[in-house]
Design an enzyme around this catalytic site. Structure first.
Site, PDB file in Angstrom:
ATOM      1  N   ASP A 252       0.952  -1.162   0.021  1.00 28.53           N
ATOM      2  CA  ASP A 252      -0.126  -0.057  -0.027  1.00 28.53           C
ATOM      3  C   ASP A 252       0.925   1.410   0.094  1.00 28.53           C
ATOM      4  O   ASP A 252       1.781   1.457   0.805  1.00 28.53           O
ATOM      5  CB  ASP A 252      -0.975  -0.053   1.202  1.00 28.53           C
ATOM      6  CG  ASP A 252      -2.068   0.792   1.351  1.00 28.53           C
ATOM      7  OD1 ASP A 252      -2.016   1.763   0.328  1.00 28.53           O
ATOM      8  OD2 ASP A 252      -2.797   0.914   2.308  1.00 28.53           O
TER       9      ASP A 252
ATOM     10  N   ARG B 225     -11.384   2.766   8.260  1.00 29.96           N
ATOM     11  CA  ARG B 225     -10.123   3.062   7.995  1.00 29.96           C
ATOM     12  C   ARG B 225     -10.302   4.153   7.007  1.00 29.96           C
ATOM     13  O   ARG B 225      -9.764   3.905   5.702  1.00 29.96           O
ATOM     14  CB  ARG B 225      -9.447   1.744   7.205  1.00 29.96           C
ATOM     15  CG  ARG B 225      -8.082   1.853   7.244  1.00 29.96           C
ATOM     16  CD  ARG B 225      -7.316   0.616   6.292  1.00 29.96           C
ATOM     17  NE  ARG B 225      -6.167   0.539   7.023  1.00 29.96           N
ATOM     18  CZ  ARG B 225      -5.168   0.135   5.821  1.00 29.96           C
ATOM     19  NH1 ARG B 225      -5.313  -0.107   4.588  1.00 29.96           N
ATOM     20  NH2 ARG B 225      -3.719   0.244   6.188  1.00 29.96           N
TER      21      ARG B 225
ATOM     22  N   LYS C 187      -1.291  -8.745  -4.924  1.00 29.46           N
ATOM     23  CA  LYS C 187      -1.825  -8.896  -3.685  1.00 29.46           C
ATOM     24  C   LYS C 187      -3.229  -7.881  -3.713  1.00 29.46           C
ATOM     25  O   LYS C 187      -3.020  -6.758  -3.845  1.00 29.46           O
ATOM     26  CB  LYS C 187      -0.891  -8.269  -2.567  1.00 29.46           C
ATOM     27  CG  LYS C 187      -1.593  -8.410  -1.095  1.00 29.46           C
ATOM     28  CD  LYS C 187      -0.628  -8.070  -0.128  1.00 29.46           C
ATOM     29  CE  LYS C 187      -1.127  -7.970   1.353  1.00 29.46           C
ATOM     30  NZ  LYS C 187      -0.249  -7.407   2.078  1.00 29.46           N
TER      31      LYS C 187
ATOM     32  N   ASP D 295      -6.278  -6.804  -2.005  1.00 30.23           N
ATOM     33  CA  ASP D 295      -6.602  -6.387  -0.560  1.00 30.23           C
ATOM     34  C   ASP D 295      -8.006  -5.841  -0.342  1.00 30.23           C
ATOM     35  O   ASP D 295      -8.585  -5.565  -1.390  1.00 30.23           O
ATOM     36  CB  ASP D 295      -5.799  -5.303   0.164  1.00 30.23           C
ATOM     37  CG  ASP D 295      -5.495  -5.538   1.638  1.00 30.23           C
ATOM     38  OD1 ASP D 295      -6.376  -6.412   2.258  1.00 30.23           O
ATOM     39  OD2 ASP D 295      -4.718  -4.646   2.288  1.00 30.23           O
ATOM     40  N   MET D 296      -8.699  -6.068   0.765  1.00 29.43           N
ATOM     41  CA  MET D 296      -9.987  -5.317   0.980  1.00 29.43           C
ATOM     42  C   MET D 296     -10.101  -5.074   2.454  1.00 29.43           C
ATOM     43  O   MET D 296     -10.088  -6.178   3.262  1.00 29.43           O
ATOM     44  CB  MET D 296     -11.205  -6.596   0.594  1.00 29.43           C
ATOM     45  CG  MET D 296     -12.407  -6.332   0.533  1.00 29.43           C
ATOM     46  SD  MET D 296     -13.240  -6.443   1.800  1.00 29.43           S
ATOM     47  CE  MET D 296     -14.973  -6.249   1.197  1.00 29.43           C
TER      48      MET D 296
ATOM     49  N   ASP E 262      -2.973 -10.313   9.681  1.00 29.46           N
ATOM     50  CA  ASP E 262      -1.846  -9.356   9.924  1.00 29.46           C
ATOM     51  C   ASP E 262      -1.036  -9.785  11.125  1.00 29.46           C
ATOM     52  O   ASP E 262      -0.003  -8.827  11.383  1.00 29.46           O
ATOM     53  CB  ASP E 262      -2.586  -8.153  10.005  1.00 29.46           C
ATOM     54  CG  ASP E 262      -3.034  -7.389   8.724  1.00 29.46           C
ATOM     55  OD1 ASP E 262      -2.536  -7.925   7.640  1.00 29.46           O
ATOM     56  OD2 ASP E 262      -3.776  -6.534   8.449  1.00 29.46           O
TER      57      ASP E 262
END
Ligand code: DGJ
Length: 741
Positions: free
Chosen positions: A368, A444, A477, A479-480, A549
């Site tokens: 990210d 987020r 990758k 992501d969500m 994570d």
């Protein structure tokens, strides 16, 4: 494998190598009853008594006066709503008159080799030789509803796949308010229920309890970002453990809202149902339209949990994961997330790559923060253009530099999201899922894109494709990072808003399908705030999923144990990170962290430039160790030997080569205790007659493995056990290797 209809008995017989599943047609109306699911039957004589149609209240044919009592006690093959069965229904339909009852009875059936795809959905697959399928057509004539109950059995695993396809056969719209994928009715045997529960960073911890009267349900309304529950439920006979006892396992091939429920009723019969969670679901069926439910998997084992694990691992390896990477060595990757978070530029990444390459790491993954003007998590999702200030020279330059070091390159996306502070949101505010007049909930700092809309999906795919075509990118990758709320689509009619949650999942599946069609050689890794979307549905698209994570080696023991109970090790994204660990602050030896990550896809999640020379030396030996063991770990048979979740002291599992010629034993001593002797651990799946030499991995030596001077027979290892000595200190890992001589 065998699938047949016994005309005289009106029984469908579905056999896998070790199980039988029987469905009966009952009475003139043709109710479908569930007769039996369990160990494989040689002969069916007498089996129909399990339907209890010779016990009061009899069938409606013989006692219409007690029709409701019949429907409330009959073991249904697929339960329906509102006509007398007060247990959990699988289907509820609102018709034009506002009524909601459904009564489905047998019309016809078809048996064929192979298996049909489920349009738009992930599903298990197989060829003419290894799968047989059954489609039973039922109808509710009053409602004008058709339902095809679909079943598939496999030649190489004790699993059955089930789903249902509904069609509106009438002339007015119908609203499917509930459309579960399947049901299993049987007598209770004092079952325990096992589910996987968790939270962010603490995914999939086992919970086992006695199943009592009433309903026990796990479910999710988070649509793809769910660490709290897993779409899985198992019933275990009393005392069933790893190796003995009966286990009925249910797993859902779907990545959105789900429910799994076990219910015990007044007659002590059990009903398990599984499917899309009905809350927030309502699907309009225009005349002639159909709705296909996602697929559920059922497995039965009379060899405890290990039997269930084996069946699911075989099913997912042979009949679900499509990626060309399934049997290919996965590159050892280094991901910069925990290493740099958002604070990186091309120089930093190239230096990480340079030092990593020298240690045998094979791929750099840029996480990210590379796009729009994303310097923290408050902006730019949806603006998939490279931040040229951060990455001077752009992506082609960075990728070329990394490739010149002999490494591959991978990149992070979060395609389902939109930041309110983004160019995309300023241009298309209505592309976010939001209820008019209500500010959508933030998680987020971001909103969710309305993937039910084709133009939204097309736009995001185009931007992703531009990036992926601009350089040689081998890995994505995906992501969500937030669950769905405020369900409303600006593009759906009011009476179709109940379709949004499922349409969102279908949209995401379609996007992943398009990505793989455009880049067939791509290694795709799914992720959802860690392991929030680790489910069989995602495995259809990506051969590996980021597991959590939480990268702490001790916390990972429990998470990876439960994940490996259902999924092959080759699917479990696992990396070595630094200490103190960023999730829990714990210090564990680098060796132990390596052994834990080896039981997955293996990689690093740290800034390699900050390691000491001594640590780097160990990393270079770990990467060599991965090279020598990755095939065995990826392809081998997994056996759980001891559960840290249960004993709170140590963890142990084994991976065997299919021919029994080699085995690895992974052992972690979590807390040391004083004055204890070696522990003998009985191994599994070896050749009784063979003799095995024992080696111990030692990454402090150049050789990587030390010969222990010990030889054991297979039967001694399996019956008396492998001795594992106590180690000095906490959090100590040991990796043992047995080779047949
Ligand atoms: C959540 C993932 O699980 C992490 O690995 C990382 O990719 C972050 N998202 C980035 O935002």
């Amino acid at each position: 494998m065998n699938l047949q209809y016994l005309e005289e008995e009106r029984i469908f017989r579905l056999d896998t190598p070790g199980t039988s599943y029987l469905i009966g047609i009952v009475g003139e109306e043709g109710f479908l009853g569930h007769i039996y699911y369990g160990g494989r039957l040689a002969d069916l004589s007498g089996i129909k008594t399990l339907l209890r149609t010779e016990e009061a209240p009899y069938t409606p044919d013989t006692n219409d006066r007690e029709r409701i009592s019949f429907l409330d006690s009959f073991p249904m093959e697929y339960s329906f709503h509102g006509v007398g069965d007060y247990r959990e229904s699988c289907v509820r339909v609102r018709d034009a008159a506002g009524a909601g009852a459904v009564c489905l009875t047998y019309v016809k059936h078809e048996i064929f080799r192979g298996k049909e795809k489920l349009p738009g959905l992930p599903a298990v697959f197989g060829g003419q030789d290894d799968v047989m399928s059954l489609a039973i057509t039922c109808e509710d004539k009053a409602l004008g509803l058709g339902a095809v109950l679909k079943y598939s059995v496999f030649a190489d695993t004790d699993a059955i796949a089930k789903s249902v396809c509904f069609t509106n056969l009438g002339e007015k719209p119908l609203y499917l308010e509930k459309a579960l994928s399947g049901c299993l009715d049987m007598d209770n045997r004092e079952f325990d229920v096992l589910t996987l529960h968790g939270s962010w960073g603490r995914e999939r911890h086992m919970e086992r309890k006695k199943l009592g009267h009433g309903k026990f349900k796990v479910s999710s309304l988070r649509d793809g970002n769910c660490h709290q529950e897993h779409p899985f439920l198992a019933l275990l006979s009393p005392g069933a453990d790893q190796d003995a006892g009966e286990v009925y396992g249910f797993h859902f091939v779907y990545s959105g809202n789900f429910m799994a429920q076990a219910e015990v009723n007044q007659f002590d019969s059990v009903r398990v149902v599984m499917g899309i969670e009905p809350e927030d679901f309502c699907w309009k069926l225009e005349p002639g339209e159909s709705f296909q439910t996602p697929e559920m998997i059922t497995v039965y084992s009379e060899k405890g949990l290990s039997g269930m694990t084996k069946s699911l691992h075989t099913l997912y390896r042979k009949h679900l994961i499509r990626s060309p990477y399934l049997h290919k060595r996965r590159p050892i990757l280094i991901n910069n997330w925990e290493g740099t978070y958002f604070d990186f530029n091309e120089e930093k990444l190239i230096e990480i790559a340079r030092q990593s390459a020298a240690l045998g790491i094979e791929m750099l993954v840029m996480d990210d923060g590379w796009f729009g003007d994303r310097c923290d998590d408050s902006r730019s999702l949806g603006d998939w253009q490279v931040n040229q200030e951060k990455l001077k020279g752009g992506l082609p330059y960075l990728v070329e530099q990394v490739k010149a070091l002999g490494m591959q390159f991978g990149i992070w996306f979060e395609p389902e999201m939109i930041s309110p502070d983004s160019r995309l949101y300023r241009e298309h505010p209505d592309w976010a899922i939001a209820i008019p007049g209500r500010r959508p909930g933030m998680a987020r700092n971001q909103y969710v894109l309305d993937l039910s809309r084709k133009e939204v999906r097309d736009h995001i795919m185009e931007e992703m494709f531009d990036i992926l075509h601009s350089a040689d990118i081998a890995y994505v990758k995906w992501d969500m990072n937030r669950p769905l709320t405020d369900l409303h689509s600006a593009a759906l009619a009011p009476d179709r808003q109940g379709e949004l949650a499922h349409r969102f999942v279908l949209g995401m599946y379609e996007m992943q399908e398009r990505l793989l069609a455009e880049f067939p050689g791509l290694l795709l890794e799914n992720c959802s705030s860690g392991g929030g979307r680790f489910d069989p549905g995602m495995l259809y698209y990506s051969p590996q999923i980021w597991c959590s994570d939480d990268t702490d080696a001790v916390e990972r023991l429990a998470i990876q144990e439960s994940t490996a109970m259902l999924y092959p090790l080759s699917t479990i994204g696992a990396h070595v990170s630094v200490c103190p660990n960023h999730a829990v602050g714990r210090n564990t030896p680098l060796e132990t962290r390596g052994f834990v990550a080896l039981a997955g896809t293996f990689g690093y999640e740290l800034d390699i430039t900050k390691l000491t020379e001594e640590e780097k030396e160990l990393v270079s030996r770990q990467t060599r160790l991965y090279g020598s063991l990755c095939e065995l770990i990826r392809e081998g048979d997994y056996y759980r030997l001891a559960s840290y979740q249960e004993n709170h002291s140590y963890d142990c599992f084994q991976v065997n080569a299919a021919d029994g010629g080699q085995a690895l034993v992974f052992y972690t001593q979590v807390l040391n205790e004083t004055n204890r002797k070696a522990r003998f651990i009985p191994l599994r799946g070896l050749l009784e007659e063979a003799r095995y030499v024992l080696y111990q991995a030692d990454i402090k030596t150049e050789e990587l493995f030390v010969y222990t001077n010990r030889i054991f027979s297979g039967s001694v290892l399996m019956k008396a056990g492998l001795p594992v000595e106590r180690m000095w200190g906490d959090f100590q890992g040991r990796l043992l290797y047995l080779k047949k001589i």
